[in-house]
Design a protein around this motif. Structure first.
Motif, mmCIF file in Angstrom:
data_model
loop_
_atom_site.group_PDB
_atom_site.id
_atom_site.type_symbol
_atom_site.label_atom_id
_atom_site.label_comp_id
_atom_site.label_asym_id
_atom_site.label_seq_id
_atom_site.Cartn_x
_atom_site.Cartn_y
_atom_site.Cartn_z
ATOM 1 N N UNK A 1 170.627 98.138 32.654
ATOM 2 C CA UNK A 1 169.877 96.994 33.172
ATOM 3 C C UNK A 1 168.746 96.618 32.207
ATOM 4 N N UNK A 2 168.071 97.638 31.670
ATOM 5 C CA UNK A 2 166.984 97.362 30.721
ATOM 6 C C UNK A 2 167.518 96.633 29.490
ATOM 7 N N UNK A 3 168.625 97.130 28.963
ATOM 8 C CA UNK A 3 169.207 96.530 27.753
ATOM 9 C C UNK A 3 169.538 95.056 27.993
ATOM 10 N N UNK B 1 170.879 90.732 38.281
ATOM 11 C CA UNK B 1 171.346 89.372 38.558
ATOM 12 C C UNK B 1 170.141 88.458 38.799
ATOM 13 N N UNK B 2 169.105 89.001 39.441
ATOM 14 C CA UNK B 2 167.886 88.220 39.653
ATOM 15 C C UNK B 2 167.291 87.751 38.347
ATOM 16 N N UNK C 1 162.140 83.185 40.705
ATOM 17 C CA UNK C 1 163.204 83.928 41.382
ATOM 18 C C UNK C 1 162.657 84.864 42.464
ATOM 19 N N UNK C 2 161.665 84.421 43.245
ATOM 20 C CA UNK C 2 161.088 85.347 44.217
ATOM 21 C C UNK C 2 162.070 85.850 45.273
ATOM 22 N N UNK C 3 163.096 85.060 45.697
ATOM 23 C CA UNK C 3 164.021 85.656 46.663
ATOM 24 C C UNK C 3 164.674 86.928 46.124
ATOM 25 N N UNK C 4 164.973 86.914 44.824
ATOM 26 C CA UNK C 4 165.590 88.111 44.237
ATOM 27 C C UNK C 4 164.597 89.261 44.150
#
Lengths: 168, 402
Positions: free
Chosen positions: B200-202, B157-158, B125-128
């Motif tokens: 986000x972590x969760x 989302x990435x 997922x490098x674009x993200x």
């Protein structure tokens, strides 16, 4: 300071996008050509919409005896596929591994792929090669003979479709 | 914080009863900022235009690999960025940030476009990752909360994208979250940032265990670590949000767990004795318990009930429900003894959810379906009446405006 950082950031993004686009045009000069078969179980006359044809490549399906991975791997995991040229100058799968492979000579190339699933001894992988091809490419192609696709492959791993033709 | 409009209503009564003068009411009201409806409109306009960009990328015009078209799109992106920057510097903050964010979305759309028309082959997922890094830098320059929100959204989302398309966990994205965004959340002392980072972590932890095929109960350990960090940071602004989100996610996990344990085969989970899990769990659990006891913080022991590894016990499904109920009831009880309205409120909601979980598990198979919904509805109605009554009693006691 803030101004400088902002313009640097925007410049960075522009450069990045231009590199992404530019590398496509550089493939022509730096790439090496290879050919692969289109999957012959399909008739490519009627597939797709008016402008594009959706294709499958023969190398996406790998028979059990060439699948060199012993362990069970999960879907979407990366694999490395070794292709070797046959007497007609078209590349076919000879080996698959879950680690990086090195080509023996110029008759071999390594493509990275994602394993998708297997079904009764046949393994399916995905290379990310262009599979939606404009109809124009097919104008002079006879559908009842084996079809091959020529690609140009750059040293940095990107691949570009050159043409679709019948096997010579 | 109190709502301005409720305060205004209540304030009128106080003026009528001569508790305060109209002028004082005005002064009090001035302490509470007006919510600008314009803001909401702006956010919606950003959303709509962004969706417009992203769909345009897949239109026929954009699908032809021509360098000039990419160049045109890049030019468009630069215009948005520069206009946004200039407006922002001229104190047109909201408009400026809007345009900057649109420029940011245009960058993502351009990335997608280039990848799509030049059939660039992706294996992670490098674009993200790039997109998230840009958002982090943008935030460093402007320090605006919308940019923070967008950045966190893109990072998360990435990670989802990495999981779905490549079945891999992207360490760059979690690093951007934990080193980049967390740094700013910690130093800028904004509650919102702390919540966003923790959520986000969760979520990323869920994808982590799925990629590495860890059993669901590892989440229990990761969320406990989060809770412990929140507890150690006590006294800082970060602490409340971390502990709150950690507890909420563990509670949801607990509900999920009781379904898993109810029918292990359905979820194709294997609950096996894992020595590594048990060791790390033991260390963390003893650590937090001892820490709380040494600080004479006995009532705060209640939340850690949620972290008990009940899945090792026989009749685990019943024990997992018991844990949920005990947690809710202790919360309600502590809330009553301490006159803490919010604890009672959250405890009641937790109790309601526990009841629902138990109900769904035991009644779904046995009851007629229409009866199931009717009884479920009646339970909910009764519970909501009880909660409402408590709320009134407490409100009457404290005289608070809510």
């Amino acid at each position: 300071m803030k101004n400088k950082m902002f313009y640097l950031l925007v410049l960075g993004q522009v450069v990045l996008l231009l590199i992404l686009a530019g590398q496509y045009y550089l493939i022509d000069s730096y790439g090496a050509t290879f050919k692969i078969y289109l999957d012959d179980s399909q008739d490519y006359s009627f597939l797709g919409n008016d402008r594009d044809v959706y294709v499958d490549y023969e190398i996406r399906e790998i028979p059990q005896e060439k699948w060199g991975i012993e362990r069970e791997i999960s879907s979407r995991e990366n694999v490395y596929v070794k292709l070797e040229v046959n007497k007609d100058g078209v590349f076919e799968v000879v080996d698959v591994a879950d680690h990086k492979l090195t080509p023996y000579d110029t008759d071999q190339i390594i493509l990275k792929a994602k394993y998708i699933y297997d079904f009764s001894g046949r393994y399916f992988v995905e290379y990310g090669l262009q599979d939606k091809i404009p109809v124009d490419y097919f104008v002079d192609v006879a559908r009842d003979k084996p079809i091959v696709a020529s690609f140009q492959r750059a040293p940095w791993g990107q691949v570009k479709l050159i043409k679709i033709e019948n096997e010579n | 914080m109190l709502n301005r409009s409720t305060l205004k209503k209540a304030g009128k009564k106080w003026v009528e009863k001569d508790i305060i003068s109209p002028k004082q009411l005005e002064q009090i009201l001035n302490l509470y900022p007006k919510r600008e409806p314009r803001l909401l409109l702006t956010i919606f306009s950003i959303l709509l235009i962004s969706i417009g960009f992203l769909t345009f990328i897949f239109s026929d015009w954009a699908q032809v690999p021509q360098f000039s078209r990419v160049l045109l799109m890049v030019l468009f992106m630069v215009t948005l960025y520069v206009a946004g920057h200039i407006l922002y510097e001229k104190e047109q903050k909201i408009l400026g940030i809007t345009l900057l964010l649109l420029g940011f979305v245009a960058f993502g759309a351009n990335l997608l476009l280039a990848i799509n028309i030049y059939s660039i082959i992706l294996f992670n997922a490098w674009p993200f990752v790039l997109w998230s890094i840009v958002s982090l830098f943008l935030f460093m320059i402007y320090e605006h909360r919308w940019i923070f929100f967008t950045g966190i959204a893109v990072t998360t989302i990435g990670q989802i994208n990495s999981f779905i398309l490549y079945d891999s966990f992207n360490y760059f994205l979690i690093a951007i979250l934990l080193l980049g965004f967390t740094h700013f959340a910690y130093h800028r002392k904004e509650q919102l940032y702390c919540y966003l980072v923790t959520i986000s972590f969760v979520l990323q932890a869920v994808f982590f265990i799925n990629v590495y095929e860890q059993s669901y109960y590892w989440l229990l350990f990761y969320y406990m670590l989060l809770y412990i960090i929140g507890y150690i940071l006590k006294g800082t602004h970060f602490s409340v949000s971390i502990r709150r989100i950690a507890l909420i996610s563990t509670f949801i996990l607990g509900m999920f767990q009781s379904f898993v344990l109810h029918d292990v085969y359905l979820f194709s989970e294997e609950i096996e004795y894992n020595i590594l899990f048990f060791t790390v769990w033991m260390i963390a659990f003893t650590g937090i318990t001892l820490l709380k006891i040494s600080q004479n913080n006995y009532e705060d022991l209640a939340p850690i009930i949620l972290y008990l590894p009940v899945f090792y016990l026989p009749f685990a499904s019943i024990f997992s429900l018991l844990v949920l109920f005990t947690f809710s009831l202790t919360y309600i009880m502590i809330g009553y003894t301490k006159d803490n309205y919010s604890k009672v409120f959250y405890g009641s909601i937790a109790f309601l959810l526990s009841t629902l979980t138990a109900y769904v598990q035991y009644a779904w198979d046995t009851l007629n379906k229409s009866l199931f919904f009717i009884i479920g509805g009646i339970i909910l109605l009764a519970m909501s009446l009880v909660i409402e009554r408590q709320r009134r009693i407490l409100r009457g006691e404290s005289g608070d405006v809510r």
